[in-house]
Design an enzyme around this catalytic site. Sequence first.
Site, mmCIF file in Angstrom:
data_model
loop_
_atom_site.group_PDB
_atom_site.id
_atom_site.type_symbol
_atom_site.label_atom_id
_atom_site.label_comp_id
_atom_site.label_asym_id
_atom_site.label_seq_id
_atom_site.Cartn_x
_atom_site.Cartn_y
_atom_site.Cartn_z
ATOM 1 N N GLU A 264 -42.699 3.969 40.558
ATOM 2 C CA GLU A 264 -43.161 2.606 40.287
ATOM 3 C C GLU A 264 -42.844 1.648 41.437
ATOM 4 O O GLU A 264 -42.742 0.438 41.248
ATOM 5 C CB GLU A 264 -42.536 2.111 38.985
ATOM 6 C CG GLU A 264 -42.930 2.969 37.791
ATOM 7 C CD GLU A 264 -42.244 2.518 36.517
ATOM 8 O OE1 GLU A 264 -42.482 1.365 36.109
ATOM 9 O OE2 GLU A 264 -41.481 3.304 35.946
ATOM 10 N N SER B 115 -43.358 2.853 32.358
ATOM 11 C CA SER B 115 -44.687 2.333 32.686
ATOM 12 C C SER B 115 -45.813 3.328 32.459
ATOM 13 O O SER B 115 -46.767 3.411 33.218
ATOM 14 C CB SER B 115 -44.728 1.832 34.136
ATOM 15 O OG SER B 115 -43.932 0.694 34.271
ATOM 16 N N TYR C 128 -51.318 -2.519 34.694
ATOM 17 C CA TYR C 128 -51.165 -3.162 35.991
ATOM 18 C C TYR C 128 -52.462 -3.496 36.729
ATOM 19 O O TYR C 128 -52.424 -4.223 37.710
ATOM 20 C CB TYR C 128 -50.275 -2.282 36.895
ATOM 21 C CG TYR C 128 -48.889 -2.128 36.345
ATOM 22 C CD1 TYR C 128 -48.075 -3.241 36.163
ATOM 23 C CD2 TYR C 128 -48.381 -0.884 35.989
ATOM 24 C CE1 TYR C 128 -46.788 -3.110 35.656
ATOM 25 C CE2 TYR C 128 -47.097 -0.749 35.478
ATOM 26 C CZ TYR C 128 -46.311 -1.865 35.321
ATOM 27 O OH TYR C 128 -45.050 -1.737 34.809
ATOM 28 N N ARG D 59 -37.605 -5.481 26.735
ATOM 29 C CA ARG D 59 -38.861 -5.559 25.971
ATOM 30 C C ARG D 59 -39.019 -4.259 25.198
ATOM 31 O O ARG D 59 -38.972 -3.177 25.795
ATOM 32 C CB ARG D 59 -40.056 -5.761 26.902
ATOM 33 C CG ARG D 59 -41.304 -6.288 26.199
ATOM 34 C CD ARG D 59 -42.551 -6.165 27.050
ATOM 35 N NE ARG D 59 -42.995 -4.784 27.120
ATOM 36 C CZ ARG D 59 -43.194 -4.112 28.251
ATOM 37 N NH1 ARG D 59 -42.994 -4.686 29.415
ATOM 38 N NH2 ARG D 59 -43.588 -2.853 28.224
ATOM 39 N N ASP E 131 -41.324 -1.840 22.731
ATOM 40 C CA ASP E 131 -42.732 -1.564 22.410
ATOM 41 C C ASP E 131 -42.845 -0.834 21.080
ATOM 42 O O ASP E 131 -42.018 0.024 20.750
ATOM 43 C CB ASP E 131 -43.363 -0.710 23.511
ATOM 44 C CG ASP E 131 -43.356 -1.406 24.863
ATOM 45 O OD1 ASP E 131 -43.372 -2.655 24.892
ATOM 46 O OD2 ASP E 131 -43.330 -0.719 25.896
ATOM 47 N N GLU F 124 -40.162 2.581 22.615
ATOM 48 C CA GLU F 124 -39.110 2.571 23.625
ATOM 49 C C GLU F 124 -38.695 1.144 23.927
ATOM 50 O O GLU F 124 -39.395 0.189 23.591
ATOM 51 C CB GLU F 124 -39.571 3.269 24.909
ATOM 52 C CG GLU F 124 -40.760 2.628 25.576
ATOM 53 C CD GLU F 124 -41.221 3.416 26.807
ATOM 54 O OE1 GLU F 124 -40.446 4.239 27.320
ATOM 55 O OE2 GLU F 124 -42.342 3.185 27.247
ATOM 56 N N ASN G 193 -37.655 -1.217 27.184
ATOM 57 C CA ASN G 193 -37.750 -1.306 28.640
ATOM 58 C C ASN G 193 -36.702 -2.293 29.134
ATOM 59 O O ASN G 193 -36.768 -3.486 28.816
ATOM 60 C CB ASN G 193 -39.169 -1.769 29.014
ATOM 61 C CG ASN G 193 -39.456 -1.684 30.491
ATOM 62 O OD1 ASN G 193 -38.545 -1.733 31.313
ATOM 63 N ND2 ASN G 193 -40.720 -1.588 30.835
ATOM 64 N N GLY H 296 -41.878 -5.611 33.566
ATOM 65 C CA GLY H 296 -42.624 -6.181 34.690
ATOM 66 C C GLY H 296 -42.352 -7.672 34.817
ATOM 67 O O GLY H 296 -42.277 -8.380 33.815
#
Length: 292
Positions: free
Chosen positions: A7, A133, A196, A235, A237, A253, A255, A259
Amino acid sequence: MGGPSAEREVSLVSGRECAAALGQAGYDVTELDAGPDLVARLREIQPDVAFNALHGRWGEDGCVQGLLEWIGLPYTHSGVLGSAMAMDKQRTKAAYRAAGLPVVDSMIAAADDVMRAHVMAPPYVVKPNNEGSSVGIYIVHEAANAPPQLSPEMPDQVMVETYVPGRELTTTVLGDRALTVTDILTDGWYDYDAKYKEGGSRHVLPADIPAQIFDACLDYALRAHDALGCRGMTRTDFRWDETRGLDGLVLLETNTQPGMTPTSLAPEQAAHCGMSFPDLCAWMVEDASCNR
């Protein structure tokens, strides 16, 4: 920012955006592409705080956090253990279960076995156990006759988990506060391109979902953050099968390095709650510490 992970390019974008925002907030900022000389460069620069804008392995799995702890440099986001736990999807699920949070069935399997025959009844999802990601996501649909053929870039051991139909929801936690819920709309799977690339996804903020589901997302995200021992911003999800009500909501998951551009999901949620992007980045700097 940057670094050697899969990433890297996204991390460079996050880093540039955060550096610009911190400059607007009045900080002196040095942009540093993380390489093998990272410790030497940090000692040369002598910063007060390391703002961690790295994504993926080494940057959000506890490795760079351990390095920063070793040299005694305060840093942002989660610490060594929280980062390592959240990056390992199977251990994340174990922590979720221990905290009474809903997850789907999953297993760790050898990539060769996954390609040889179905290791789980379709539909299911195959993904790396320790990448972020949506790198290397394979969806095996119910009607699939053959198992997936994974790319050579996939690790030897992969996670296989039950596929959950429905909507993609996400909630940001900032410190001890869950911000709001975003409904992520795509034309297909919320993969790397959807995250992205321009126009890859549409964000409905706040999510137009029943209050029970909205409140559950806030509650679950904060409990996940705490269960994993995270700090700063995370964050979490979710997938929500709306045909099953609350029983259809599961965590995917957490994070620890979301981002960080002004239009990324977490900064969007902060903006919705009245915190500008420079203010958000400044909050993270002021929250930085060792022993995280």
